[in-house]
Design a protein around this motif. Structure first.
Motif, PDB file in Angstrom:
ATOM      1  N   LEU A 117       0.346   4.124  -2.790  1.00 35.15           N
ATOM      2  CA  LEU A 117      -0.014   5.507  -2.492  1.00 35.15           C
ATOM      3  C   LEU A 117       0.987   6.488  -3.112  1.00 35.15           C
ATOM      4  CD1 LEU A 117      -1.175   5.182   1.225  1.00 35.15           C
ATOM      5  CD2 LEU A 117      -2.593   5.752  -0.754  1.00 35.15           C
TER       6      LEU A 117
ATOM      7  N   LEU B  30       1.066  12.823   2.802  1.00 38.50           N
ATOM      8  CA  LEU B  30       1.097  12.927   4.253  1.00 38.50           C
ATOM      9  C   LEU B  30       0.508  11.680   4.902  1.00 38.50           C
ATOM     10  CD1 LEU B  30       1.798  14.629   6.683  1.00 38.50           C
ATOM     11  CD2 LEU B  30      -0.432  15.745   6.508  1.00 38.50           C
ATOM     12  N   PHE B  31      -0.596  11.199   4.359  1.00 42.82           N
ATOM     13  CA  PHE B  31      -1.200   9.972   4.878  1.00 42.82           C
ATOM     14  C   PHE B  31      -0.248   8.792   4.714  1.00 42.82           C
ATOM     15  CE2 PHE B  31      -3.560   6.039   4.135  1.00 42.82           C
ATOM     16  CZ  PHE B  31      -4.323   5.961   5.284  1.00 42.82           C
ATOM     17  N   ASN B  32       0.416   8.738   3.569  1.00 46.70           N
ATOM     18  CA  ASN B  32       1.353   7.649   3.313  1.00 46.70           C
ATOM     19  C   ASN B  32       2.536   7.710   4.274  1.00 46.70           C
ATOM     20  OD1 ASN B  32       2.227   5.363   1.982  1.00 46.70           O
ATOM     21  ND2 ASN B  32       3.262   6.485   0.357  1.00 46.70           N
ATOM     22  N   SER B  33       3.043   8.915   4.516  1.00 53.30           N
ATOM     23  CA  SER B  33       4.161   9.075   5.445  1.00 53.30           C
ATOM     24  C   SER B  33       3.764   8.658   6.853  1.00 53.30           C
ATOM     25  CB  SER B  33       4.634  10.530   5.437  1.00 53.30           C
ATOM     26  OG  SER B  33       5.726  10.709   6.308  1.00 53.30           O
ATOM     27  N   ALA B  34       2.558   9.039   7.270  1.00 49.98           N
ATOM     28  CA  ALA B  34       2.074   8.643   8.600  1.00 49.98           C
ATOM     29  C   ALA B  34       1.905   7.127   8.681  1.00 49.98           C
ATOM     30  CB  ALA B  34       0.744   9.331   8.887  1.00 49.98           C
ATOM     31  N   SER B  35       1.443   6.519   7.598  1.00 55.33           N
ATOM     32  CA  SER B  35       1.266   5.069   7.556  1.00 55.33           C
ATOM     33  C   SER B  35       2.609   4.353   7.630  1.00 55.33           C
ATOM     34  CB  SER B  35       0.531   4.670   6.272  1.00 55.33           C
ATOM     35  OG  SER B  35       0.353   3.267   6.202  1.00 55.33           O
TER      36      SER B  35
ATOM     37  N   ILE C 114      -2.068  15.558   0.537  1.00 53.15           N
ATOM     38  CA  ILE C 114      -2.755  14.776   1.575  1.00 53.15           C
ATOM     39  C   ILE C 114      -2.412  13.295   1.441  1.00 53.15           C
ATOM     40  CG2 ILE C 114      -5.011  13.968   2.375  1.00 53.15           C
ATOM     41  CD1 ILE C 114      -6.104  16.754   1.777  1.00 53.15           C
ATOM     42  N   ILE C 115      -2.369  12.804   0.212  1.00 53.22           N
ATOM     43  CA  ILE C 115      -1.994  11.403  -0.026  1.00 53.22           C
ATOM     44  C   ILE C 115      -0.587  11.141   0.494  1.00 53.22           C
ATOM     45  CG2 ILE C 115      -1.462   9.683  -1.802  1.00 53.22           C
ATOM     46  CD1 ILE C 115      -3.696  10.894  -3.491  1.00 53.22           C
TER      47      ILE C 115
ATOM     48  N   ARG D  20       3.822   4.535  11.174  1.00 52.88           N
ATOM     49  CA  ARG D  20       3.101   3.543  11.976  1.00 52.88           C
ATOM     50  C   ARG D  20       3.671   2.148  11.741  1.00 52.88           C
ATOM     51  NH1 ARG D  20      -3.378   2.051  11.448  1.00 52.88           N
ATOM     52  NH2 ARG D  20      -3.401   0.485  13.118  1.00 52.88           N
TER      53      ARG D  20
ATOM     54  N   LYS E 256       0.806  -1.220   0.000  1.00 53.71           N
ATOM     55  CA  LYS E 256       0.000   0.000   0.000  1.00 53.71           C
ATOM     56  C   LYS E 256       0.837   1.267   0.000  1.00 53.71           C
ATOM     57  CE  LYS E 256      -0.631   0.242   5.032  1.00 53.71           C
ATOM     58  NZ  LYS E 256      -1.621   0.317   6.126  1.00 53.71           N
ATOM     59  N   HIS E 257       2.006   1.212   0.616  1.00 53.71           N
ATOM     60  CA  HIS E 257       2.843   2.409   0.664  1.00 53.71           C
ATOM     61  C   HIS E 257       3.386   2.756  -0.728  1.00 53.71           C
ATOM     62  CE1 HIS E 257       3.478   0.993   5.024  1.00 53.71           C
ATOM     63  NE2 HIS E 257       2.549   1.937   4.997  1.00 53.71           N
TER      64      HIS E 257
END
Length: 262
Positions: free
Chosen positions: A7, A47-52, A44-45, A55, A3-4
Motif C-alpha cells: 500500500l 490513511l487506510f494503511n496506517s489504520a491497518s 486515503i490509501i 490494527r 500488504k502494508h
C-alpha cells in the motif's frame, strides 16, 4: 511483500506519477479535478494503511506503549492530511494577510502540521525510550542543535515584511519539523546505529524527508521569488517528497514492535 509495504508503494507510485506529470506540464492547473482526485486517493490509501498497521499492532501486542506509538502515528497522519487540505487552497485565495506573500494560506496549515508532527515526534521518542534512556546532556545537545538549525534556516529564508502571523507560524513550524528530522539520528542511535535494521533506516529516512519537504515549502513556495513562490513546480516536487516521507514513517509502530519481537 506484505500488504502494508504494498500500500505504501502504491501511494508512492501515485505521488511520483502526479508529481512528474505536473513538473512536465501535463496538468492544466494545480487545482485540476483529476490532480485533486489523485491526491485525495493517495491520502486515503495512506490513511487506510496506517489504520491497518495500527490494527496489526493491537493484534500482536498488548503493550500499551507499543499501542500508543501506533495511535500517535495514525493521529499524526490525520492531522497532516487536514493540513494538506488547507494547502490545496480550494478557494483560490491569495495574499490573505498582506501584499507580500502570495501563498500565505500555507501558514494556516501550520495549525494542523505542528500538532501532527509533534505527535510523530512523541511516537519516535517513545520508540527510542522503549530501548534506551538518554542522559540529560544528550537531551540538552539535541534541543540546542534543533533550535540553532531551525533559527538559521528560518533566518536565511524569511521575509521580514511577511507579517507577524505568517512569520510566527512558519518560524514555529521550522523548529518542530527540524526536531522531527533530527529524531532520525536518535532512532538510528537507539537501534544500533549503522547496524540498525533496514526498516529503521527507512523510517529514519522518512523523518529526514519530512524536514526536507517542509524546508522546500518555506524556501521556495512561501518565501521564494520575493514572496511570489516558484509555483506550481515546487508544489509537485514537495508532494513527491512529502508523500514519500509519509509512506515510510507510518511504519514506525510495526518496525518497533517487529524489532522487539525479533
Amino acid at each position: 511483500m506484505n500488504k502494508h509495504i504494498t500500500l505504501s508503494f502504491l501511494a508512492w507510485l501515485a505521488a511520483i506519477f502526479l508529481g512528474a506529470a505536473g513538473i512536465y506540464g501535463l496538468w492544466p492547473s494545480p487545482q485540476g479535478k483529476v490532480l485533486l482526485a489523485i491526491e485525495i486517493i493517495t491520502l486515503i490509501i495512506l490513511l487506510f494503511n496506517s489504520a491497518s498497521i495500527t490494527r496489526w499492532v493491537y493484534k500482536h501486542t498488548k503493550n500499551k506503549q507499543q499501542r500508543y506509538i501506533a495511535l500517535l502515528c495514525m493521529a499524526s497522519l490525520v492531522l497532516c492530511i487536514c493540513g494538506d487540505v488547507v494547502n490545496f487552497n480550494l478557494s483560490n485565495q491569495y495574499y490573505r494577510y498582506n501584499e507580500v506573500i502570495k501563498h500565505d494560506y500555507l501558514a494556516d496549515s501550520v495549525w494542523f502540521f505542528v500538532p501532527g508532527y509533534s505527535l510523530l515526534f512523541i511516537a519516535v521518542l517513545l520508540a527510542s525510550r522503549s530501548l534506551v534512556m538518554y542522559p540529560l546532556y544528550y537531551v540538552a545537545a539535541y534541543l540546542g542543535g534543533t533550535l540553532l538549525i531551525s533559527l538559521l534556516c528560518f533566518y536565511f529564508m524569511h521575509i521580514p515584511e511577511a507579517g507577524y502571523y505568517v512569520l510566527l507560524l512558519t518560524g514555529l513550524h521550522s523548529f518542530v519539523i527540524t526536531s522531527v528530522g533530527l529524531m532520525s539520528l536518535v532512532l538510528l542511535n537507539t537501534y544500533r546505529r549503522l547496524n540498525a535494521p533496514l526498516g529503521v533506516w527507512l523510517v529514519s529516512l522518512g523523518l529526514v524527508l519530512a524536514a526536507i519537504a517542509d524546508a522546500l515549502i518555506g524556501l521556495y513556495w512561501i518565501y521564494g521569488n520575493s514572496g511570489e513562490g516558484y509555483f506550481p513546480q515546487i508544489r509537485y516536487i514537495n508532494w513527491i517528497i512529502y508523500i514519500s516521507s509519509q509512506c515510510l514513517v507510518i511504519h514506525l509502530a510495526k518496525i518497533n514492535i517487529t524489532y522487539k519481537l525479533g
